[in-house]
Design a protein around this motif. Structure first.
Motif, PDB file in Angstrom:
ATOM      1  N   GLY A 214     130.438 -18.644-114.589  1.00  8.94           N
ATOM      2  CA  GLY A 214     130.520 -17.649-115.644  1.00  8.94           C
ATOM      3  C   GLY A 214     131.918 -17.508-116.211  1.00  8.94           C
ATOM      4  N   ARG A 215     132.926 -17.615-115.338  1.00 11.09           N
ATOM      5  CA  ARG A 215     134.311 -17.471-115.782  1.00 11.09           C
ATOM      6  C   ARG A 215     134.731 -18.612-116.709  1.00 11.09           C
ATOM      7  N   THR A 216     134.408 -19.866-116.334  1.00 11.22           N
ATOM      8  CA  THR A 216     134.793 -21.000-117.174  1.00 11.22           C
ATOM      9  C   THR A 216     133.985 -21.030-118.472  1.00 11.22           C
ATOM     10  N   LYS A 217     132.749 -20.538-118.425  1.00  5.70           N
ATOM     11  CA  LYS A 217     131.973 -20.425-119.658  1.00  5.70           C
ATOM     12  C   LYS A 217     132.647 -19.437-120.619  1.00  5.70           C
ATOM     13  N   GLY A 218     133.127 -18.313-120.059  1.00  7.98           N
ATOM     14  CA  GLY A 218     133.806 -17.319-120.881  1.00  7.98           C
ATOM     15  C   GLY A 218     135.124 -17.834-121.421  1.00  7.98           C
ATOM     16  N   GLN A 219     135.881 -18.548-120.598  1.00  7.50           N
ATOM     17  CA  GLN A 219     137.152 -19.121-121.041  1.00  7.50           C
ATOM     18  C   GLN A 219     136.926 -20.168-122.125  1.00  7.50           C
ATOM     19  N   ALA A 220     135.829 -20.922-121.992  1.00  5.37           N
ATOM     20  CA  ALA A 220     135.509 -21.933-123.000  1.00  5.37           C
ATOM     21  C   ALA A 220     135.211 -21.280-124.348  1.00  5.37           C
ATOM     22  N   GLU A 221     134.440 -20.201-124.335  1.00  2.43           N
ATOM     23  CA  GLU A 221     134.143 -19.495-125.578  1.00  2.43           C
ATOM     24  C   GLU A 221     135.432 -19.057-126.268  1.00  2.43           C
ATOM     25  N   GLN A 222     136.343 -18.526-125.480  1.00  3.14           N
ATOM     26  CA  GLN A 222     137.610 -18.040-126.026  1.00  3.14           C
ATOM     27  C   GLN A 222     138.402 -19.190-126.657  1.00  3.14           C
ATOM     28  N   ALA A 223     138.434 -20.338-125.972  1.00  3.62           N
ATOM     29  CA  ALA A 223     139.179 -21.496-126.473  1.00  3.62           C
ATOM     30  C   ALA A 223     138.548 -22.052-127.749  1.00  3.62           C
ATOM     31  N   VAL A 224     137.224 -22.086-127.790  1.00  7.07           N
ATOM     32  CA  VAL A 224     136.518 -22.606-128.958  1.00  7.07           C
ATOM     33  C   VAL A 224     136.792 -21.734-130.177  1.00  7.07           C
ATOM     34  N   LEU A 225     136.703 -20.424-130.012  1.00  4.77           N
ATOM     35  CA  LEU A 225     136.908 -19.518-131.147  1.00  4.77           C
ATOM     36  C   LEU A 225     138.367 -19.495-131.601  1.00  4.77           C
TER      37      LEU A 225
END
Length: 343
Positions: free
Chosen positions: A152-163
């Motif tokens: 869940g943490r890396t999924k959230g970090q990925a969203e942040q990086a993508v945006l």
């Protein structure tokens, strides 16, 4: 005359898909297109008349993807989400990108940080350099950069990086996804075939909102033209973990004990299984400690979230309509035998 026909044929094949629809000059690059969800996304893109470029580590293993579209409509290229140069080559001439790459457990170089976070960040940054603004990133319900779960943490970090790289990107967060090749209903059905009991982790109270893979794929394709935003994709019904296991047993006509397994026991057990299966060359662990952490939180659409309905999708497939069509494989007497008492 022969030469004239030969020159016209490629143009005709390139302008229409298998259903006779006109194909546009849209070139959509799909990362993770050879996976469970990816195959449905590739099919949906082809049906919509898009030109599809599937970026994958081993293109020779994805030849079956080509038959999902017309001749030349689906292209396979070599790319690794951990290699920027290969990503850049895959993006040449692209008008849109869909990134589906994700893992359920870690194995070798395929770690959550390298694949789901760093990989997603690299694909997004390379897409931004290529001037691509139509971008769909597939995440998951529960994605949170502060999550206690590595997944869940890396999924959230990925969203942040993508945006950060592409503010116009669309984020899709599905709940658990079901379909003939899924790793959820099939896994527990296979476990019930071999084991006298199924683990009722945390008492089976965790709630899920399963979404059909075909609906998820359609939503992802629609996401290319939403102009951005985050969508949580949950099916029409919500079930507890216990209800799901009971339903699976009912469908495969097997009687198994649902053994309560408290979180404080399940988590260290998952850690042991995860460690053992890191040295096992086939398949993944039946349970990991990280998955136990995720089971402590309901996996349902949050209040106020944008959903399938906001994408114009109101008639969704249900578990009851789809799951029985593939779980019959786990019945003790086969698909066409008269119904027996559970064994």
């Amino acid at each position: 005359m022969s030469q004239t026909l030969d020159k016209q044929a490629p143009k005709r094949l390139c302008e229409h898909d298998v259903e006779g629809n006109v194909m546009t000059q849209d070139v959509i690059v799909v990362f993770g297109g050879s996976g469970f969800v990816g195959r449905y996304v590739v099919r949906a893109l082809a049906k919509a008349g898009k030109r599809v470029r599937v970026a994958m580590r081993r293109p020779h293993l994805g030849q079956d993807l080509r038959v999902m579209g017309d001749v030349g409509q689906i292209q396979l290229v070599q790319a690794n989400v951990r290699n920027g140069d290969s990503i850049a080559r895959a993006l040449e001439g692209a008008t849109g990108v869909i990134n589906l790459v994700g893992i359920l457990f870690e194995s070798g170089k395929q770690t959550f940080e390298a694949t789901q976070m760093a990989g997603a960040s690299l694909v997004a940054s390379q897409s931004a350099k290529a001037g691509i603004r139509r971008y769909v990133h597939v995440s998951a319900i529960g994605a949170d950069r502060n999550s206690p779960s590595k997944y869940g943490r890396t999924k959230g970090q990925a969203e942040q990086a993508v945006l950060a790289a592409i503010p116009s990107a669309t984020i899709m967060r599905p709940s658990i996804i079901f379909g003939a090749e899924d790793n959820f209903y099939n896994q527990f059905a296979a476990m019930a075939k071999m084991s006298p009991a199924l683990p009722l982790i945390g008492g089976g109270k965790t709630r899920f909102q399963p979404a059909y893979v075909g609906d998820v794929a359609e939503a992802i394709v629609k996401g290319l033209d939403t102009g951005g935003g985050t969508y949580e994709l949950g099916g029409p019904n919500i079930y507890s973990f216990k209800e799901i296991l009971s339903y699976i047993l009912e469908q495969i006509e097997r009687h198994r004990f649902l053994a309560p397994l408290p979180f404080f026991i399940a988590q260290p057990l998952g850690a042991v299984l995860n460690t053992i299966f890191k040295f096992y060359p086939f398949g993944g662990p039946p349970l990991t400690d990280d998955q136990v952490i995720m089971l402590k939180t309901d996996n349902v659409v949050s209040a106020g979230a944008r959903t399938f309905a906001d994408l114009g999708m109101h008639e969704l497939e249900t578990v009851e309509a789809i799951v029985p069509t593939y779980l019959y494989r786990f019945k003790p007497y086969g698909q066409f035998q008269a119904k027996h008492k559970p064994v």
